[in-house]
Scaffold this motif. Sequence first.
Motif, PDB file in Angstrom:
ATOM      1  N   LYS B  70      39.089   5.064  21.416  1.00 27.24           N
ATOM      2  CA  LYS B  70      38.892   5.693  22.377  1.00 27.24           C
ATOM      3  C   LYS B  70      38.313   7.233  22.003  1.00 27.24           C
ATOM      4  CE  LYS B  70      41.094   6.798  27.008  1.00 27.24           C
ATOM      5  NZ  LYS B  70      42.233   7.414  27.366  1.00 27.24           N
ATOM      6  N   LEU B  71      39.121   7.650  21.054  1.00 34.87           N
ATOM      7  CA  LEU B  71      38.861   8.936  20.471  1.00 34.87           C
ATOM      8  C   LEU B  71      37.296   9.063  19.633  1.00 34.87           C
ATOM      9  CD1 LEU B  71      40.306  11.751  19.624  1.00 34.87           C
ATOM     10  CD2 LEU B  71      40.459  10.753  17.210  1.00 34.87           C
ATOM     11  N   LEU B  72      37.073   7.889  19.099  1.00 30.12           N
ATOM     12  CA  LEU B  72      35.548   7.956  18.500  1.00 30.12           C
ATOM     13  C   LEU B  72      34.442   7.297  19.237  1.00 30.12           C
ATOM     14  CD1 LEU B  72      37.085   7.284  14.804  1.00 30.12           C
ATOM     15  CD2 LEU B  72      36.662   9.546  15.976  1.00 30.12           C
ATOM     16  N   ALA B  73      34.534   6.160  19.749  1.00 29.94           N
ATOM     17  CA  ALA B  73      33.747   5.502  20.608  1.00 29.94           C
ATOM     18  C   ALA B  73      33.085   6.446  21.646  1.00 29.94           C
ATOM     19  CB  ALA B  73      33.913   4.147  20.538  1.00 29.94           C
ATOM     20  N   ASP B  74      31.871   6.176  22.040  1.00 34.14           N
ATOM     21  CA  ASP B  74      31.216   6.818  23.203  1.00 34.14           C
ATOM     22  C   ASP B  74      32.062   5.924  24.338  1.00 34.14           C
ATOM     23  OD1 ASP B  74      29.907   8.415  21.870  1.00 34.14           O
ATOM     24  OD2 ASP B  74      27.960   7.344  22.089  1.00 34.14           O
ATOM     25  N   LYS B  75      32.242   6.437  25.625  1.00 31.60           N
ATOM     26  CA  LYS B  75      33.003   5.747  26.714  1.00 31.60           C
ATOM     27  C   LYS B  75      32.346   4.636  26.856  1.00 31.60           C
ATOM     28  CE  LYS B  75      35.161   7.389  31.082  1.00 31.60           C
ATOM     29  NZ  LYS B  75      34.804   6.274  31.603  1.00 31.60           N
ATOM     30  N   ASP B  76      33.090   3.457  26.868  1.00 33.67           N
ATOM     31  CA  ASP B  76      32.932   2.151  27.239  1.00 33.67           C
ATOM     32  C   ASP B  76      31.989   1.483  26.559  1.00 33.67           C
ATOM     33  OD1 ASP B  76      34.626   2.217  29.496  1.00 33.67           O
ATOM     34  OD2 ASP B  76      32.958   3.039  30.815  1.00 33.67           O
ATOM     35  N   GLY B 121      28.260   9.327  19.524  1.00 34.06           N
ATOM     36  CA  GLY B 121      27.344  10.140  19.713  1.00 34.06           C
ATOM     37  C   GLY B 121      25.900   9.670  20.035  1.00 34.06           C
ATOM     38  N   GLY B 122      25.888   8.376  20.622  1.00 35.19           N
ATOM     39  CA  GLY B 122      24.554   7.661  20.825  1.00 35.19           C
ATOM     40  C   GLY B 122      24.348   6.915  19.427  1.00 35.19           C
ATOM     41  N   TYR B 123      24.850   7.029  18.257  1.00 33.48           N
ATOM     42  CA  TYR B 123      24.311   6.309  17.098  1.00 33.48           C
ATOM     43  C   TYR B 123      24.990   4.836  17.230  1.00 33.48           C
ATOM     44  CZ  TYR B 123      22.466  10.791  15.436  1.00 33.48           C
ATOM     45  OH  TYR B 123      21.930  11.889  15.146  1.00 33.48           O
ATOM     46  N   ASP B 124      24.379   3.868  17.018  1.00 30.96           N
ATOM     47  CA  ASP B 124      24.862   2.621  16.632  1.00 30.96           C
ATOM     48  C   ASP B 124      25.691   2.307  15.530  1.00 30.96           C
ATOM     49  OD1 ASP B 124      24.670   0.723  18.532  1.00 30.96           O
ATOM     50  OD2 ASP B 124      22.559   0.291  18.030  1.00 30.96           O
ATOM     51  N   VAL B 125      26.734   2.234  15.634  1.00 33.05           N
ATOM     52  CA  VAL B 125      27.797   1.918  14.391  1.00 33.05           C
ATOM     53  C   VAL B 125      28.768   0.725  14.731  1.00 33.05           C
ATOM     54  CG1 VAL B 125      28.049   4.144  13.797  1.00 33.05           C
ATOM     55  CG2 VAL B 125      29.587   3.317  15.262  1.00 33.05           C
ATOM     56  N   VAL B 126      29.224   0.213  13.282  1.00 37.23           N
ATOM     57  CA  VAL B 126      30.135  -0.812  13.367  1.00 37.23           C
ATOM     58  C   VAL B 126      31.428   0.023  13.072  1.00 37.23           C
ATOM     59  CG1 VAL B 126      31.261  -2.503  12.048  1.00 37.23           C
ATOM     60  CG2 VAL B 126      28.888  -2.974  12.919  1.00 37.23           C
ATOM     61  N   LYS B 272      35.212  13.240  15.329  1.00 34.40           N
ATOM     62  CA  LYS B 272      34.058  12.845  16.114  1.00 34.40           C
ATOM     63  C   LYS B 272      32.767  13.368  15.841  1.00 34.40           C
ATOM     64  CE  LYS B 272      32.074  10.469  20.169  1.00 34.40           C
ATOM     65  NZ  LYS B 272      32.328   9.939  21.459  1.00 34.40           N
ATOM     66  N   VAL B 273      33.104  14.722  16.185  1.00 33.37           N
ATOM     67  CA  VAL B 273      31.657  15.684  15.847  1.00 33.37           C
ATOM     68  C   VAL B 273      31.369  15.541  14.367  1.00 33.37           C
ATOM     69  CG1 VAL B 273      31.242  18.148  15.902  1.00 33.37           C
ATOM     70  CG2 VAL B 273      32.923  17.273  17.428  1.00 33.37           C
ATOM     71  N   THR B 274      32.503  15.536  13.507  1.00 32.69           N
ATOM     72  CA  THR B 274      31.821  15.298  12.034  1.00 32.69           C
ATOM     73  C   THR B 274      31.328  14.074  11.689  1.00 32.69           C
ATOM     74  OG1 THR B 274      34.011  16.614  11.575  1.00 32.69           O
ATOM     75  CG2 THR B 274      32.751  15.387   9.780  1.00 32.69           C
ATOM     76  N   LEU B 275      31.648  13.024  12.289  1.00 32.65           N
ATOM     77  CA  LEU B 275      31.161  11.804  11.879  1.00 32.65           C
ATOM     78  C   LEU B 275      29.812  11.705  12.715  1.00 32.65           C
ATOM     79  CD1 LEU B 275      34.204   9.279  12.658  1.00 32.65           C
ATOM     80  CD2 LEU B 275      32.959   9.571  10.691  1.00 32.65           C
ATOM     81  N   VAL B 276      29.541  12.143  13.752  1.00 37.46           N
ATOM     82  CA  VAL B 276      28.153  12.165  14.590  1.00 37.46           C
ATOM     83  C   VAL B 276      27.553  12.863  13.895  1.00 37.46           C
ATOM     84  CG1 VAL B 276      27.091  12.675  16.379  1.00 37.46           C
ATOM     85  CG2 VAL B 276      29.139  11.749  16.660  1.00 37.46           C
ATOM     86  N   LYS B 277      28.037  14.188  13.158  1.00 35.56           N
ATOM     87  CA  LYS B 277      26.849  15.125  12.371  1.00 35.56           C
ATOM     88  C   LYS B 277      26.443  14.193  11.040  1.00 35.56           C
ATOM     89  CE  LYS B 277      27.105  19.219   9.688  1.00 35.56           C
ATOM     90  NZ  LYS B 277      27.785  20.398   9.408  1.00 35.56           N
TER      91      LYS B 277
END
Lengths: 263, 292
Positions: B70-76, B121-126, B272-277
């Motif tokens: 919940k903390l890391l993935a974009d909502k739903d 953050g809009g990026y596709d990840v596993v 999350k901000v760090t990962l997205v960056k």
Amino acid sequence: MSAFDKVMAARDAKKPTTVDFIENMFGDSFFELHGDRRFGDDKAVIGGLASLNGMPVTVIGLEKGRNTKERMERNFGSAHPEGYRKALRLMKQAEKFHRPVLCFVDTSGAFCGIGAEERGQGQAIAENLMEMMTLKTPILSILIGEGGSGGALALAVADEVWMLENAVYSVISPEGCASILWKDESRAADAAQCLKLTAQDLFKLGVIERILREPKVEDKKIFESLKMLIARTFEKNLSMPVDELLEARYNRFRKIGDCKNEK
Amino acid sequence: MDLFTFLKPKNELEGASADTELNRPFVPDSMWVKCTGCGAMLLMSDIEENDKICTKCGYHFRLTARERIKLLADKDSFAEFDADLMSKNIIDFPDYNRKLKSSKLKSGENESVVTGRCTMGGYDVVLCVMEPGFMMGSMGIVTGEKITRAFEYATENMLPVVVCTVSGGARMHEGIMSLMQMAKTSGAVKRHSDAELLYITVLTDPTTGGVTASFAMEGDIILSEPNALIAFAGPRVIEQTIRQKLPKGFQTSEFVLDKGFIDAVVSRKDLKVTLVKLLGLHNVKRAGEVEN
């Protein structure tokens, strides 16, 4: 023999060690190579070049030592990160020269200590697992005594893994397991039974390919036949295209454990 | 020596029997919580609003896998893989069936890792997140299998992988089969890496044993939450081996950073901000479609 008898036999100080295997199989052809080129030379790991019936091979083994003095020097076969890094350096060298790699495994485990942690024991083992999986040359690992958890696996990501009939290979020592499970180290024999750690168990579980007869140091014939067997395996694997060899190595580990989706 | 015991916060140790306390949630289900870091009494609702970080001292309470997703993935956006894979008692280990059952009940998960695909953050990840409530994130066959499948999926679909680790190590109840998962997962990580794809690990408290010695330490970039225990052998095992007290702060994230084995210590607030960056610095595709 009970599982715990096997554990005791695997730890028997009179059992041939890596040095005995090297002396009996390679004699004067063995040339030892030292050091990880980063920190030091871990004497718990012996590595070098040798001739296997004329075929150059890289030999790497965990060495417990054959007497008290040697055992102290060798840290009882428990390697520090620099030992695993030396092993990896020699494997990369073997890859460069298209030499097969032969590993002997005999350790109660990777060393637990301040220096080992400070220098990245976990990272060193992890790197070996990753790099060995795609090392572009045949690898064969033989467990000749104790195979203690990650510290053993770091030299046993191979095309084939063989075990001596009284060797053991386990995720945790029976004593450690008993103390976690029953808070009672003295129940190690029960734990040994539960862990399925004998060569016979592991063969049934599909974790090893071959069980070998226990050699005695004076028994030249058995070392000769082992040499033949190893040479044949290397010849077969050297003749395979590298892609196929690596695919087979990957699948060897990929298939371990039966996992099917329930739905 | 009980690995699970030394990983417990001290206030949970006394008088608790190993079996019942093993999978207890790390934050008691009451209104007040005593901070493991500073001992302050905190209102449960306050720390929950604060991503389970102590409002007084910044101590990071453990998160369940779902909380972290919940903390890391974009909502739903999280689509789970292999939720139905379940461990079996493959070597007939005593009491393991009961342990599996109680772990499932207590954690609400079928295994010690939850894997899936999401956007961040809009990026596709596993994304793979380990679950501390399931046998302290220990690695069994199914744990290894789920992580391996997640990496294979990511390799096939050219996706980056983020793995959040929390683990007591390999699961002894599965004997040698659990050890083999270290090699299996490492093989899958290597193939992903050879395909020039990004792998970021986030180490959380505690990350030890066979997980440290395999995929946790194999990331291109290794982050850690503050003050997490990061070790191969746990402190009590080492103390028993060398019969010496360990220095304060030994094997914390900050210590491991200082020794050069991780890239950065990142507060949960900034995770999350760090990962997205970092994803943004690797030409990772923005999500076109999200699987549901």
